[in-house]
Design an enzyme around this catalytic site. Structure first.
Site, mmCIF file in Angstrom:
data_model
loop_
_atom_site.group_PDB
_atom_site.id
_atom_site.type_symbol
_atom_site.label_atom_id
_atom_site.label_comp_id
_atom_site.label_asym_id
_atom_site.label_seq_id
_atom_site.Cartn_x
_atom_site.Cartn_y
_atom_site.Cartn_z
ATOM 1 N N TYR A 104 0.882 -1.166 0.000
ATOM 2 C CA TYR A 104 0.000 0.000 0.000
ATOM 3 C C TYR A 104 0.923 1.221 0.000
ATOM 4 O O TYR A 104 1.733 1.370 0.932
ATOM 5 C CB TYR A 104 -0.877 0.032 1.252
ATOM 6 C CG TYR A 104 -1.974 -1.025 1.288
ATOM 7 C CD1 TYR A 104 -3.274 -0.716 0.877
ATOM 8 C CD2 TYR A 104 -1.730 -2.324 1.746
ATOM 9 C CE1 TYR A 104 -4.293 -1.667 0.919
ATOM 10 C CE2 TYR A 104 -2.741 -3.288 1.787
ATOM 11 C CZ TYR A 104 -4.020 -2.948 1.370
ATOM 12 O OH TYR A 104 -5.021 -3.891 1.412
ATOM 13 N N PRO A 140 -12.857 0.470 -1.312
ATOM 14 C CA PRO A 140 -12.068 -0.760 -1.214
ATOM 15 C C PRO A 140 -10.711 -0.617 -0.512
ATOM 16 O O PRO A 140 -10.006 -1.612 -0.355
ATOM 17 C CB PRO A 140 -11.876 -1.158 -2.683
ATOM 18 C CG PRO A 140 -12.002 0.107 -3.446
ATOM 19 C CD PRO A 140 -12.952 0.974 -2.691
HETATM 20 P P1 FAD Z 1 -22.020 -8.799 -5.565
HETATM 21 O O1 FAD Z 1 -20.647 -9.355 -5.639
HETATM 22 O O2 FAD Z 1 -22.285 -7.492 -6.230
HETATM 23 O O3 FAD Z 1 -22.993 -9.908 -6.186
HETATM 24 C C1 FAD Z 1 -24.307 -9.616 -6.556
HETATM 25 C C2 FAD Z 1 -24.819 -10.664 -7.539
HETATM 26 O O4 FAD Z 1 -26.190 -10.382 -7.803
HETATM 27 C C3 FAD Z 1 -24.103 -10.604 -8.879
HETATM 28 O O5 FAD Z 1 -23.818 -11.917 -9.314
HETATM 29 C C4 FAD Z 1 -25.108 -9.928 -9.786
HETATM 30 O O6 FAD Z 1 -24.995 -10.313 -11.132
HETATM 31 C C5 FAD Z 1 -26.420 -10.395 -9.173
HETATM 32 N N1 FAD Z 1 -27.555 -9.508 -9.461
HETATM 33 C C6 FAD Z 1 -27.559 -8.154 -9.514
HETATM 34 N N2 FAD Z 1 -28.793 -7.699 -9.820
HETATM 35 C C7 FAD Z 1 -29.577 -8.786 -9.943
HETATM 36 C C8 FAD Z 1 -30.956 -8.971 -10.261
HETATM 37 N N3 FAD Z 1 -31.733 -7.931 -10.541
HETATM 38 N N4 FAD Z 1 -31.442 -10.223 -10.320
HETATM 39 C C9 FAD Z 1 -30.635 -11.282 -10.061
HETATM 40 N N5 FAD Z 1 -29.321 -11.168 -9.764
HETATM 41 C C10 FAD Z 1 -28.805 -9.949 -9.708
HETATM 42 N N6 FAD Z 1 -13.794 -6.706 -0.572
HETATM 43 C C11 FAD Z 1 -12.938 -7.334 0.258
HETATM 44 O O7 FAD Z 1 -13.367 -7.839 1.315
HETATM 45 N N7 FAD Z 1 -11.613 -7.454 -0.035
HETATM 46 C C12 FAD Z 1 -11.069 -6.912 -1.160
HETATM 47 O O8 FAD Z 1 -9.871 -7.052 -1.411
HETATM 48 C C13 FAD Z 1 -11.939 -6.194 -2.021
HETATM 49 N N8 FAD Z 1 -11.460 -5.667 -3.152
HETATM 50 C C14 FAD Z 1 -12.311 -5.080 -4.024
HETATM 51 C C15 FAD Z 1 -11.793 -4.568 -5.185
HETATM 52 C C16 FAD Z 1 -12.633 -3.960 -6.096
HETATM 53 C C17 FAD Z 1 -12.039 -3.404 -7.361
HETATM 54 C C18 FAD Z 1 -14.030 -3.869 -5.838
HETATM 55 C C19 FAD Z 1 -14.961 -3.211 -6.824
HETATM 56 C C20 FAD Z 1 -14.548 -4.398 -4.671
HETATM 57 C C21 FAD Z 1 -13.703 -5.010 -3.758
HETATM 58 N N9 FAD Z 1 -14.203 -5.572 -2.584
HETATM 59 C C22 FAD Z 1 -13.335 -6.147 -1.708
HETATM 60 C C23 FAD Z 1 -15.653 -5.581 -2.312
HETATM 61 C C24 FAD Z 1 -16.319 -6.902 -2.754
HETATM 62 O O9 FAD Z 1 -15.974 -7.205 -4.081
HETATM 63 C C25 FAD Z 1 -17.843 -6.807 -2.607
HETATM 64 O O10 FAD Z 1 -18.123 -6.348 -1.312
HETATM 65 C C26 FAD Z 1 -18.518 -8.155 -2.850
HETATM 66 O O11 FAD Z 1 -18.559 -8.434 -4.228
HETATM 67 C C27 FAD Z 1 -19.959 -8.161 -2.313
HETATM 68 O O12 FAD Z 1 -20.554 -9.394 -2.608
HETATM 69 P P2 FAD Z 1 -22.137 -9.530 -2.800
HETATM 70 O O13 FAD Z 1 -22.375 -10.965 -3.105
HETATM 71 O O14 FAD Z 1 -22.824 -8.905 -1.667
HETATM 72 O O15 FAD Z 1 -22.495 -8.637 -4.073
HETATM 73 C C1 DHB Z 2 -7.200 -5.956 -3.467
HETATM 74 C C2 DHB Z 2 -8.200 -5.028 -3.400
HETATM 75 C C3 DHB Z 2 -8.256 -4.171 -2.327
HETATM 76 O O1 DHB Z 2 -9.232 -3.265 -2.244
HETATM 77 C C4 DHB Z 2 -7.314 -4.218 -1.319
HETATM 78 O O2 DHB Z 2 -7.375 -3.333 -0.297
HETATM 79 C C5 DHB Z 2 -6.327 -5.162 -1.384
HETATM 80 C C6 DHB Z 2 -6.263 -6.034 -2.466
HETATM 81 C C7 DHB Z 2 -7.130 -6.870 -4.639
HETATM 82 O O3 DHB Z 2 -7.969 -6.738 -5.546
HETATM 83 O O4 DHB Z 2 -6.252 -7.735 -4.679
#
Ligand code: FAD
Ligand code: DHB
Length: 397
Positions: A202, A294
């Site tokens: 980081y 994130p």
């Molecule tokens: P989502 O992953 O958004 O899943 C929702 C699902 O619902 C999807 O499959 C979608 O297609 C489906 N859906 C949507 N609308 C509908 C509908 N109308 N009908 C049916 N299905 C639908 N978190 C961490 O803990 N560690 C990390 O390192 C981290 N890094 C990240 C990096 C990035 C770049 C990003 C963007 C996020 C990161 N996060 C991280 C956050 C993490 O990715 C999310 O918090 C996580 O995806 C949440 O999961 P979820 O299942 O709640 O929602």
């Molecule tokens: C990743 C994403 C994050 O937001 C983080 O804090 C560390 C790692 C990753 O995508 O690997």
């Protein structure tokens, strides 16, 4: 087609699939509805880091082997500022807690293939979902391909992310929502280059934040702070590598090796919470209810925390014919969420360059960074949150 089930789960992301699995283990029937197809959900590049709480959950629900195959334990991370690299020993500071590099896509793939191997219901390409009667006895209508469906379920669980349909089903005046927007975004890349550091880097730099993460020994994931309304066309590969190198230069042996960039994306930075996570028999879980920036890798972990609380409550409902834990879900989930939110906001302020160049903010930030490397108490507080506050913490708050 008419379907009757106990629990209708909307969304086959990590929240939906892990919840469906825990309910299956408890003998509770669930149908998962997903708007995308299988390939689309497996190709979504998102989280990389999971915390100790999530590691423990995956192991407890029978995914130890999958974790061992794909997950790599990280006992600490590197913090770069003023071009110096400081290792934060999370394991030592927390008395043995860690994080793990375990890409979200791999978690989704593991739960999906397990569900498929058991022939448990998951309907892809679902469109036009409507949810009615959710206060007492939910009916869900939708279509997939040429088929129209009507489903009756005891519960509907919105695991459908920030842009899903479940949250907006609750009338606006019945769901208090809080937002915080950040004045910058992240530009993320996936590239074909060797892993240059065993643990994440980081970097807080006058040109902006940068993060070196990884997916496999050959594929790396990196992020750069960039202006809020960035156009990817303004960032050619040369500019991306230049900024990554500039911001992560340091006095340790960690030095980037350039490679082919195979994916670029923009990640918006926002905090959001819907403080109504339950309306009758409709519950919201994970990103459907709340988003954190994130910076501190918390979003997926907070989603898994919701899943644990809700699965326990649903199990309790069927076993004891009691809504006692369902009635506590929202309060308990929000307590955990706000800890993650405050920490994510703290990490965002600590690492990112203020866009207005505010000297007051910059001096405070430098002081906070120095405090973190010079004071074990400050580092321990960060490490405790980063590795996941143990769940016992919440039992007496
Ligand atoms: P989502 O992953 O958004 O899943 C929702 C699902 O619902 C999807 O499959 C979608 O297609 C489906 N859906 C949507 N609308 C509908 C509908 N109308 N009908 C049916 N299905 C639908 N978190 C961490 O803990 N560690 C990390 O390192 C981290 N890094 C990240 C990096 C990035 C770049 C990003 C963007 C996020 C990161 N996060 C991280 C956050 C993490 O990715 C999310 O918090 C996580 O995806 C949440 O999961 P979820 O299942 O709640 O929602
Ligand atoms: C990743 C994403 C994050 O937001 C983080 O804090 C560390 C790692 C990753 O995508 O690997």
């Amino acid at each position: 087609m008419k379907i009757k089930t106990q629990v209708c789960i909307v969304g086959a992301g990590p929240s939906g699939l892990i919840l469906a699995h825990i309910l299956y283990q408890a003998g509770i029937e669930a149908v998962v509805l997903e708007k995308n197809n299988r390939e689309q959900i497996l190709n979504r590049v998102r989280a990389g880091i999971i915390d100790q709480n999530t590691i423990d959950v995956l192991k407890a629900i029978g995914f130890s082997d999958a974790f061992k195959k794909q997950g790599v334990i990280h006992e600490g991370f590197n913090l770069v500022f003023d071009n110096q690299c400081h290792r934060i020993d999370v394991n030592e500071l927390t008395g043995g807690r860690n994080v793990a590099l375990h890409p979200q896509q791999e978690i989704v793939k593991d739960f999906l293939t397990h569900r498929e191997s058991l022939n448990l219901p998951l309907i892809y390409n679902v469109q036009n979902i409507t949810i009615s009667n959710y206060e007492t006895s939910p009916t869900i209508t939708f279509n997939s391909g040429d088929e129209d469906y009507i489903m009756n379920a005891d519960f509907v669980i919105g695991c459908d992310g920030y842009h899903g349909v479940c949250r907006p089903t609750i009338p606006k005046d019945k769901r208090p929502e809080l937002h915080k927007d950040y004045p910058f975004s992240w530009l993320g890349i996936l590239c074909e280059s060797p892993r240059v550091s065993e643990e994440l880097v980081y970097a807080s730099h006058t040109s902006g934040f940068a993060l070196i993460s990884s997916r496999t020994p050959e594929i790396q994931r990196m992020y750069l702070q960039c202006p809020k309304h960035t156009n990817l066309d303004d960032w050619d590969d040369e500019k991306i590598w230049h900024e990554l190198e500039l911001r992560t230069t340091n006095d340790s042996g960690i030095k980037l090796v350039r490679g082919k960039i195979i994916k670029k994306d923009i990640v918006s930075m926002r905090s959001f919470v819907c403080e109504r996570m339950r309306a009758g028999k409709l519950f919201l879980v994970g990103d459907a209810a709340h988003i954190v920036p994130p910076s501190a890798a918390k979003g997926l972990n907070l989603a898994v925390s919701d899943v644990c609380l809700l699965s326990k409550a649903i199990e309790h409902y069927y076993q004891n014919n009691s809504s006692q834990l369902l009635d506590r879900y929202e309060t308990d989930a929000l307590k955990r969420f706000w800890r993650g939110e405050e920490f994510s906001n703290f990490a965002t302020r600590l690492f990112h360059q203020p866009v207005d160049g505010n000297s007051f903010h910059i001096r405070q930030q430098s002081s906070a960074l120095r405090y973190m490397i010079n004071s074990k108490s400050a580092a321990r507080s960060f490490a405790e949150n980063y590795s996941g506050i143990p769940q016992e913490f919440y039992s007496y708050t």
